[in-house]
Design a protein around this motif. Structure first.
Motif, PDB file in Angstrom:
ATOM      1  N   ASP A   1       2.957   6.110   4.747  1.00  0.00           N
ATOM      2  CA  ASP A   1       2.971   5.837   6.188  1.00  0.00           C
ATOM      3  C   ASP A   1       2.770   7.109   7.009  1.00  0.00           C
ATOM      4  O   ASP A   1       2.080   7.084   8.034  1.00  0.00           O
ATOM      5  CB  ASP A   1       4.282   5.160   6.592  1.00  0.00           C
ATOM      6  CG  ASP A   1       4.439   3.764   5.993  1.00  0.00           C
ATOM      7  OD1 ASP A   1       3.416   3.175   5.561  1.00  0.00           O
ATOM      8  OD2 ASP A   1       5.590   3.278   5.939  1.00  0.00           O
ATOM      9  N   ARG A  40       0.001   2.853  -6.654  1.00  0.00           N
ATOM     10  CA  ARG A  40       1.412   3.011  -7.000  1.00  0.00           C
ATOM     11  C   ARG A  40       1.650   2.254  -8.299  1.00  0.00           C
ATOM     12  O   ARG A  40       1.169   1.141  -8.483  1.00  0.00           O
ATOM     13  CB  ARG A  40       2.296   2.445  -5.882  1.00  0.00           C
ATOM     14  CG  ARG A  40       3.755   2.570  -6.159  1.00  0.00           C
ATOM     15  CD  ARG A  40       4.689   2.116  -5.032  1.00  0.00           C
ATOM     16  NE  ARG A  40       4.151   1.168  -4.101  1.00  0.00           N
ATOM     17  CZ  ARG A  40       4.153   1.345  -2.761  1.00  0.00           C
ATOM     18  NH1 ARG A  40       4.641   2.430  -2.219  1.00  0.00           N
ATOM     19  NH2 ARG A  40       3.659   0.423  -1.978  1.00  0.00           N
ATOM     20  N   HIS A  95      11.566   6.095  -5.463  1.00  0.00           N
ATOM     21  CA  HIS A  95      11.673   4.652  -5.263  1.00  0.00           C
ATOM     22  C   HIS A  95      10.522   4.201  -4.366  1.00  0.00           C
ATOM     23  O   HIS A  95       9.900   5.006  -3.669  1.00  0.00           O
ATOM     24  CB  HIS A  95      13.014   4.299  -4.629  1.00  0.00           C
ATOM     25  CG  HIS A  95      14.167   4.567  -5.529  1.00  0.00           C
ATOM     26  ND1 HIS A  95      15.399   4.922  -5.068  1.00  0.00           N
ATOM     27  CD2 HIS A  95      14.281   4.528  -6.880  1.00  0.00           C
ATOM     28  CE1 HIS A  95      16.230   5.086  -6.081  1.00  0.00           C
ATOM     29  NE2 HIS A  95      15.564   4.864  -7.195  1.00  0.00           N
ATOM     30  N   LYS A  96      10.251   2.917  -4.383  1.00  0.00           N
ATOM     31  CA  LYS A  96       9.127   2.369  -3.621  1.00  0.00           C
ATOM     32  C   LYS A  96       9.210   2.760  -2.144  1.00  0.00           C
ATOM     33  O   LYS A  96       8.202   3.097  -1.521  1.00  0.00           O
ATOM     34  CB  LYS A  96       9.099   0.841  -3.764  1.00  0.00           C
ATOM     35  CG  LYS A  96       7.922   0.190  -3.096  1.00  0.00           C
ATOM     36  CD  LYS A  96       7.888  -1.300  -3.362  1.00  0.00           C
ATOM     37  CE  LYS A  96       6.669  -1.928  -2.722  1.00  0.00           C
ATOM     38  NZ  LYS A  96       6.595  -3.361  -3.008  1.00  0.00           N
ATOM     39  N   GLU A  97      10.400   2.758  -1.591  1.00  0.00           N
ATOM     40  CA  GLU A  97      10.580   3.108  -0.177  1.00  0.00           C
ATOM     41  C   GLU A  97      10.148   4.551   0.086  1.00  0.00           C
ATOM     42  O   GLU A  97       9.565   4.849   1.135  1.00  0.00           O
ATOM     43  CB  GLU A  97      12.049   2.916   0.245  1.00  0.00           C
ATOM     44  CG  GLU A  97      12.553   1.482   0.137  1.00  0.00           C
ATOM     45  CD  GLU A  97      12.912   1.052  -1.293  1.00  0.00           C
ATOM     46  OE1 GLU A  97      12.984  -0.167  -1.523  1.00  0.00           O
ATOM     47  OE2 GLU A  97      13.095   1.923  -2.164  1.00  0.00           O
ATOM     48  N   GLU A  98      10.417   5.453  -0.862  1.00  0.00           N
ATOM     49  CA  GLU A  98      10.045   6.862  -0.696  1.00  0.00           C
ATOM     50  C   GLU A  98       8.532   7.054  -0.764  1.00  0.00           C
ATOM     51  O   GLU A  98       7.953   7.798   0.040  1.00  0.00           O
ATOM     52  CB  GLU A  98      10.718   7.710  -1.778  1.00  0.00           C
ATOM     53  CG  GLU A  98      12.227   7.736  -1.671  1.00  0.00           C
ATOM     54  CD  GLU A  98      12.863   8.370  -2.902  1.00  0.00           C
ATOM     55  OE1 GLU A  98      13.586   9.370  -2.714  1.00  0.00           O
ATOM     56  OE2 GLU A  98      12.625   7.878  -4.024  1.00  0.00           O
ATOM     57  N   THR A  99       7.895   6.393  -1.724  1.00  0.00           N
ATOM     58  CA  THR A  99       6.446   6.544  -1.844  1.00  0.00           C
ATOM     59  C   THR A  99       5.740   5.870  -0.664  1.00  0.00           C
ATOM     60  O   THR A  99       4.701   6.335  -0.207  1.00  0.00           O
ATOM     61  CB  THR A  99       5.924   5.990  -3.187  1.00  0.00           C
ATOM     62  OG1 THR A  99       6.263   4.616  -3.311  1.00  0.00           O
ATOM     63  CG2 THR A  99       6.486   6.786  -4.349  1.00  0.00           C
ATOM     64  N   GLN A 100       6.318   4.793  -0.159  1.00  0.00           N
ATOM     65  CA  GLN A 100       5.744   4.112   1.004  1.00  0.00           C
ATOM     66  C   GLN A 100       5.888   4.963   2.259  1.00  0.00           C
ATOM     67  O   GLN A 100       4.975   5.017   3.089  1.00  0.00           O
ATOM     68  CB  GLN A 100       6.408   2.746   1.212  1.00  0.00           C
ATOM     69  CG  GLN A 100       5.778   1.926   2.325  1.00  0.00           C
ATOM     70  CD  GLN A 100       4.336   1.568   2.032  1.00  0.00           C
ATOM     71  OE1 GLN A 100       4.007   1.159   0.930  1.00  0.00           O
ATOM     72  NE2 GLN A 100       3.462   1.721   3.017  1.00  0.00           N
ATOM     73  N   LEU A 101       7.008   5.656   2.398  1.00  0.00           N
ATOM     74  CA  LEU A 101       7.223   6.514   3.564  1.00  0.00           C
ATOM     75  C   LEU A 101       6.187   7.636   3.615  1.00  0.00           C
ATOM     76  O   LEU A 101       5.625   7.926   4.678  1.00  0.00           O
ATOM     77  CB  LEU A 101       8.644   7.095   3.553  1.00  0.00           C
ATOM     78  CG  LEU A 101       9.041   7.944   4.754  1.00  0.00           C
ATOM     79  CD1 LEU A 101       8.917   7.152   6.055  1.00  0.00           C
ATOM     80  CD2 LEU A 101      10.463   8.466   4.580  1.00  0.00           C
ATOM     81  N   HIS A 105       8.152  15.876   1.552  1.00  0.00           N
ATOM     82  CA  HIS A 105       8.452  14.771   0.634  1.00  0.00           C
ATOM     83  C   HIS A 105       8.533  15.222  -0.830  1.00  0.00           C
ATOM     84  O   HIS A 105       8.645  14.384  -1.728  1.00  0.00           O
ATOM     85  CB  HIS A 105       7.398  13.670   0.780  1.00  0.00           C
ATOM     86  CG  HIS A 105       7.568  12.867   2.029  1.00  0.00           C
ATOM     87  ND1 HIS A 105       8.382  11.766   2.096  1.00  0.00           N
ATOM     88  CD2 HIS A 105       7.048  13.024   3.273  1.00  0.00           C
ATOM     89  CE1 HIS A 105       8.351  11.265   3.306  1.00  0.00           C
ATOM     90  NE2 HIS A 105       7.539  12.014   4.045  1.00  0.00           N
TER      91      HIS A 105
END
Length: 179
Positions: A140, A152, A131-137, A112
């Motif tokens: 997870d 975040r 982006h939020k989706e990247e940090t969330q991935l 990542h």
């Protein structure tokens, strides 16, 4: 009309209680603030709030006009996601022994493109911007290894097409001088 995600930039004087007055404008209209970040701007004495909401554009226009009317607000703007470049920062605290074992957790962090900020005997802090989706991935994927703590930031954004804030300030000075 359909709801769209917008980034609202509010440039203000540095005044105590202004953030509360700004947030009340959203609360009164039952608009959920998804993200908010506050910082100094490029002009001394002027601060910037970056606020993310998902709403119909008609309502966003009304909110921005209401923000512009606030005494200590210099100027407010709204933009779609296509009109801004934006990022968030996330920090993850994980047990150092999980990463030191040389297993998948370290590979996930490297995959990542995250950074190791500090390594202590008991924990390691990792930083990821995106982006939020990247940090969330990343969250997870690290979750099965145990995340001790996670935070975040709100969105920080810079608009693509826009006059510089200084130009707007000059226009305001000229307009008030002509009154």
């Amino acid at each position: 009309m359909s709801k769209t995600q917008f980034t609202i930039s509010v440039f203000t004087e540095d005044q105590i209680g202004l953030l509360n007055r700004v947030s009340i404008i959203f609360t009164r209209r039952h608009i959920n603030i998804e993200s908010i970040a506050a910082s100094e701007s490029e002009i001394k004495g002027i601060h910037r709030y970056t606020i993310v909401i998902t709403e119909e554009e008609e309502l966003v226009i009304k909110v921005v006009k209401q923000l512009d009317k606030q005494v200590d607000v210099v100027r407010a703007f709204y933009h779609t996601n296509e009109e801004v470049v934006f990022q968030e920062i996330a920090l993850y605290k994980v047990a150092t022994n999980v990463l030191a074992a040389g297993g998948n957790a370290e590979k996930i962090v490297r995959k990542h493109n995250a950074r190791f900020l500090t390594v202590e005997p008991a924990f390691t802090i990792i930083e990821k911007t995106g982006h939020k989706e990247e940090t969330q991935l990343l969250f997870d994927e690290l979750a099965p290894y145990g995340i001790l703590e996670f935070v975040r930031s709100g969105r920080v954004a810079i608009t693509k097409p826009m006059k510089e804030l200084r130009e707007y300030l000059n226009e305001l000075e000229i307009a008030s001088a002509n009154k």
